[in-house]
Design an enzyme around this catalytic site. Sequence first.
Site, PDB file in Angstrom:
ATOM      1  N   LYS A 144      31.413  26.412  34.982  1.00 31.87           N
ATOM      2  CA  LYS A 144      30.714  25.958  33.316  1.00 31.87           C
ATOM      3  C   LYS A 144      30.814  27.509  32.710  1.00 31.87           C
ATOM      4  O   LYS A 144      30.723  27.650  31.374  1.00 31.87           O
ATOM      5  CB  LYS A 144      29.665  26.285  33.406  1.00 31.87           C
ATOM      6  N   GLY A 145      30.922  28.436  33.549  1.00 35.89           N
ATOM      7  CA  GLY A 145      30.611  30.228  32.841  1.00 35.89           C
ATOM      8  C   GLY A 145      31.318  30.881  32.764  1.00 35.89           C
ATOM      9  O   GLY A 145      30.871  31.474  31.573  1.00 35.89           O
TER      10      GLY A 145
ATOM     11  N   GLU B  94      37.794  33.873  33.861  1.00 33.99           N
ATOM     12  CA  GLU B  94      36.801  33.445  34.364  1.00 33.99           C
ATOM     13  C   GLU B  94      35.639  34.530  33.988  1.00 33.99           C
ATOM     14  O   GLU B  94      35.583  35.454  33.036  1.00 33.99           O
ATOM     15  CB  GLU B  94      37.430  34.063  35.738  1.00 33.99           C
ATOM     16  N   ASP B  95      34.137  33.937  34.354  1.00 32.09           N
ATOM     17  CA  ASP B  95      32.982  34.965  34.490  1.00 32.09           C
ATOM     18  C   ASP B  95      33.199  35.910  34.437  1.00 32.09           C
ATOM     19  O   ASP B  95      32.493  37.137  35.019  1.00 32.09           O
ATOM     20  CB  ASP B  95      31.714  34.073  34.327  1.00 32.09           C
TER      21      ASP B  95
ATOM     22  N   ASP C 150      34.224  37.113  41.917  1.00 32.14           N
ATOM     23  CA  ASP C 150      33.674  38.371  43.546  1.00 32.14           C
ATOM     24  C   ASP C 150      34.981  38.337  44.777  1.00 32.14           C
ATOM     25  O   ASP C 150      35.557  39.103  44.748  1.00 32.14           O
ATOM     26  CB  ASP C 150      32.823  38.436  43.691  1.00 32.14           C
TER      27      ASP C 150
ATOM     28  N   LYS D 171      33.578  42.459  40.692  1.00 33.10           N
ATOM     29  CA  LYS D 171      32.134  42.747  42.003  1.00 33.10           C
ATOM     30  C   LYS D 171      33.570  42.371  42.847  1.00 33.10           C
ATOM     31  O   LYS D 171      33.867  42.378  43.629  1.00 33.10           O
ATOM     32  CB  LYS D 171      31.748  41.521  42.520  1.00 33.10           C
TER      33      LYS D 171
ATOM     34  N   PHE E 247      23.102  40.170  42.221  1.00 33.72           N
ATOM     35  CA  PHE E 247      23.037  38.391  41.351  1.00 33.72           C
ATOM     36  C   PHE E 247      22.610  38.504  40.119  1.00 33.72           C
ATOM     37  O   PHE E 247      21.871  39.024  39.667  1.00 33.72           O
ATOM     38  CB  PHE E 247      21.832  37.720  42.290  1.00 33.72           C
TER      39      PHE E 247
ATOM     40  N   ASP F 226      24.377  31.796  35.085  1.00 35.04           N
ATOM     41  CA  ASP F 226      23.100  30.807  35.635  1.00 35.04           C
ATOM     42  C   ASP F 226      22.374  31.412  37.312  1.00 35.04           C
ATOM     43  O   ASP F 226      23.375  32.041  37.893  1.00 35.04           O
ATOM     44  CB  ASP F 226      23.273  28.805  35.343  1.00 35.04           C
TER      45      ASP F 226
ATOM     46  N   ARG G 188      22.084  30.946  31.035  1.00 37.05           N
ATOM     47  CA  ARG G 188      23.685  30.783  31.159  1.00 37.05           C
ATOM     48  C   ARG G 188      23.245  31.060  29.662  1.00 37.05           C
ATOM     49  O   ARG G 188      24.307  32.222  28.914  1.00 37.05           O
ATOM     50  CB  ARG G 188      23.875  29.201  30.737  1.00 37.05           C
TER      51      ARG G 188
END
Length: 175
Positions: free
Chosen positions: A41-42, A97-98, A101, A129, A150, A157, A163
């Site tokens: 969803k991000g 992509e949001d 990592d 990251k 974070f 979210d 979000r």
Amino acid sequence: MKEKVEILLSEQEVDRRIEEIAGQISRDYAGKEVHLICVLKGAVFFMCELAKRITVPVTMDFMSVSSYGNDTKSSGVVKIVKDLDEPLDGKNVLIVEDIIDSGRTLSYLIEILKKRNPASVRLCTLLDKPERRITQVAVDYTCFNIPDEFVVGYGLDYAQKYRNLPFIGVVTFSD
């Protein structure tokens, strides 16, 4: 436990960088159509803003994948929760992509999509990251490299909250 969100990247910084990346994508795909695949969803907030600024023809599709299940750590096993609606044959695919990592999920996803006969597959991320990378993935377009914090906002979210923040923030917790 209380959460506090501090701004890491302002709305203006994020908007400016998306504009720059969209310009680069538009130049790289000049004379072609680009098929954006949003990883839900991000990435939906980022993809919408990116698509508005790309000047070549754009088509879109959505995919949802999970490597977490009900845990907070990746299981390393990627599950397709929602697959694409359209075939990729001959399309210039840009995965949006949001955040990247470990790289596990994206590495798997790229291999799956390459088997669907696209003309090309590239990767675009809002946040990266790189120091968390376990599996190497080639990221073609990165808006921001960020520290191992974070983060929330712009689609990211914490427990389905934050979000809708128009900036990227770092979440800290206190008693």
